[in-house]
Design a protein around this motif. Structure first.
Motif, PDB file in Angstrom:
ATOM      1  N   LEU A   1      31.298 -41.499  21.320  1.00 18.25           N
ATOM      2  CA  LEU A   1      31.823 -40.158  21.075  1.00 18.25           C
ATOM      3  C   LEU A   1      30.736 -39.175  21.497  1.00 18.25           C
TER       4      LEU A   1
ATOM      5  N   GLU B   1      35.478 -41.315   4.594  1.00 17.55           N
ATOM      6  CA  GLU B   1      36.410 -41.893   5.556  1.00 17.55           C
ATOM      7  C   GLU B   1      35.928 -41.716   6.993  1.00 17.55           C
ATOM      8  N   ILE B   2      36.264 -42.698   7.824  1.00 16.32           N
ATOM      9  CA  ILE B   2      36.090 -42.614   9.274  1.00 16.32           C
ATOM     10  C   ILE B   2      37.383 -43.106   9.913  1.00 16.32           C
ATOM     11  N   VAL B   3      37.813 -42.439  10.960  1.00 18.34           N
ATOM     12  CA  VAL B   3      39.035 -42.834  11.648  1.00 18.34           C
ATOM     13  C   VAL B   3      38.687 -43.767  12.807  1.00 18.34           C
TER      14      VAL B   3
ATOM     15  N   LEU C   1      28.022 -41.797  13.775  1.00 19.13           N
ATOM     16  CA  LEU C   1      28.777 -40.604  14.139  1.00 19.13           C
ATOM     17  C   LEU C   1      29.218 -40.620  15.588  1.00 19.13           C
TER      18      LEU C   1
ATOM     19  N   ARG D   1      34.083 -35.199   7.260  1.00 19.41           N
ATOM     20  CA  ARG D   1      35.081 -36.053   6.605  1.00 19.41           C
ATOM     21  C   ARG D   1      34.416 -37.230   5.912  1.00 19.41           C
ATOM     22  N   LEU D   2      33.421 -37.788   6.551  1.00 19.49           N
ATOM     23  CA  LEU D   2      32.692 -38.896   5.929  1.00 19.49           C
ATOM     24  C   LEU D   2      32.014 -38.450   4.644  1.00 19.49           C
TER      25      LEU D   2
ATOM     26  N   LEU E   1      33.901 -32.987  17.708  1.00 20.93           N
ATOM     27  CA  LEU E   1      34.485 -34.186  17.112  1.00 20.93           C
ATOM     28  C   LEU E   1      33.493 -34.847  16.165  1.00 20.93           C
ATOM     29  N   VAL E   2      32.244 -34.948  16.579  1.00 19.98           N
ATOM     30  CA  VAL E   2      31.219 -35.536  15.724  1.00 19.98           C
ATOM     31  C   VAL E   2      31.024 -34.705  14.459  1.00 19.98           C
TER      32      VAL E   2
ATOM     33  N   ARG F   1      33.273 -32.847  12.919  1.00 19.46           N
ATOM     34  CA  ARG F   1      34.410 -33.084  12.021  1.00 19.46           C
ATOM     35  C   ARG F   1      34.309 -34.463  11.367  1.00 19.46           C
ATOM     36  N   ARG F   2      33.875 -35.443  12.142  1.00 22.59           N
ATOM     37  CA  ARG F   2      33.763 -36.795  11.611  1.00 22.59           C
ATOM     38  C   ARG F   2      32.739 -36.848  10.483  1.00 22.59           C
ATOM     39  N   CYS F   3      31.588 -36.204  10.658  1.00 26.09           N
ATOM     40  CA  CYS F   3      30.557 -36.318   9.627  1.00 26.09           C
ATOM     41  C   CYS F   3      30.953 -35.573   8.350  1.00 26.09           C
TER      42      CYS F   3
END
Length: 252
Positions: A187, A205-207, A167, A199-200, A192-193, A195-197
């Motif tokens: 990061l 997905e990871i950008v 993450l 989405r994962l 941001l972290v 939102r990333r987790c």
């Protein structure tokens, strides 16, 4: 319902040196990668982490690394397979002693730093670490990056191989971790972290740092304790995941 594990490195101090608030982190995560004395960690630090993990119901993982206290295990060592097998087995035995003394057990293995990177592609070193785990407990799960030689060889040896994602680390378009020398490596923004987790968890997905969308199949997600603001990042990840209906539970 989606189930994910949230893991974090702990016990990465030595003597008077402390990296993070391990006690607070162990209130947040579901699995703890406990340093085993080679890249970080000393007997008292390891035992305290095991005791706290058991009290919090957190799974204990062996965070094994190169014998490199000065470099925090982030410098590659050109060991023979026999040397590496013995070094990893030594660390596993040390952690087992403290885990069992505190009423717990070693539940999985996750290599650290330069060793983690090396066994992604180095057949000999990956095989040496697999052999150490097999000799220690041939039913023990191992944690690593999807597509790594480490996980492929572990699965071939009959060890349960568990995929993880990071993450707090930048990804290249090829799905590798960005070098820590790059400004895109870490990061440290909790939003941001978060939102990333999510989405994962929801889309797998990871950008990557260049905007490439990577498909990532992970059962565990990691926050490094030495990332600036690691406790806030772990809390943000936990809140975001549970808020999205994800159940946080160790894979062991």
């Amino acid at each position: 319902m989606t189930v994910l594990d949230l893991n974090c490195d702990v016990a990465e101090g030595f003597g008077a040196w402390r990296i993070a608030d391990d006690d607070a982190l162990l209130e947040v995560v579901s699995s703890a990668n406990i340093a085993c004395g080679f890249h970080a960690g000393d007997p008292a630090t390891m035992r305290r982490a095991c005791a706290t993990a058991v009290a919090q119901g957190v799974a204990i993982g062996a965070h094994v690394g190169y014998r490199d206290l000065a470099g925090f295990g982030r410098r590659h060592l050109d060991l023979t397979p026999t040397e590496l097998t013995d070094d990893v087995l030594y660390q596993l035995g040390a952690l087992r002693a403290f885990a069992e003394a505190e009423g717990g057990r070693v539940g999985y293995v996750k290599p650290h730093g330069a060793l983690y990177g090396a066994i992604g592609s180095d057949e000999a070193q990956a095989g040496a670490v697999v052999e150490a785990v097999r000799q220690f407990d041939d039913t023990l799960p191992v944690l690593g990056m999807p597509g790594s030689r480490w996980l492929a060889l572990a699965a071939a040896a009959g060890l349960p191989a568990v995929h993880e994602a990071f993450l707090d680390r930048g990804y290249t378009p090829q799905g590798r971790l960005v070098s820590r020398r790059s400004p895109d490596a870490l990061l440290s923004d909790p939003e941001l972290v978060a939102r990333r987790c999510v989405r994962l968890a929801e889309a797998g997905e990871i950008v990557a740092v260049d905007g490439t969308v990577l498909a990532v199949d992970a059962r565990s997600v990691c926050v490094h304790s030495d990332t600036p603001g690691s406790l806030e990042l772990a809390r943000a990840a936990r809140a975001a995941l549970t808020g999205a209906g994800v159940t946080l539970r160790s894979f062991v």
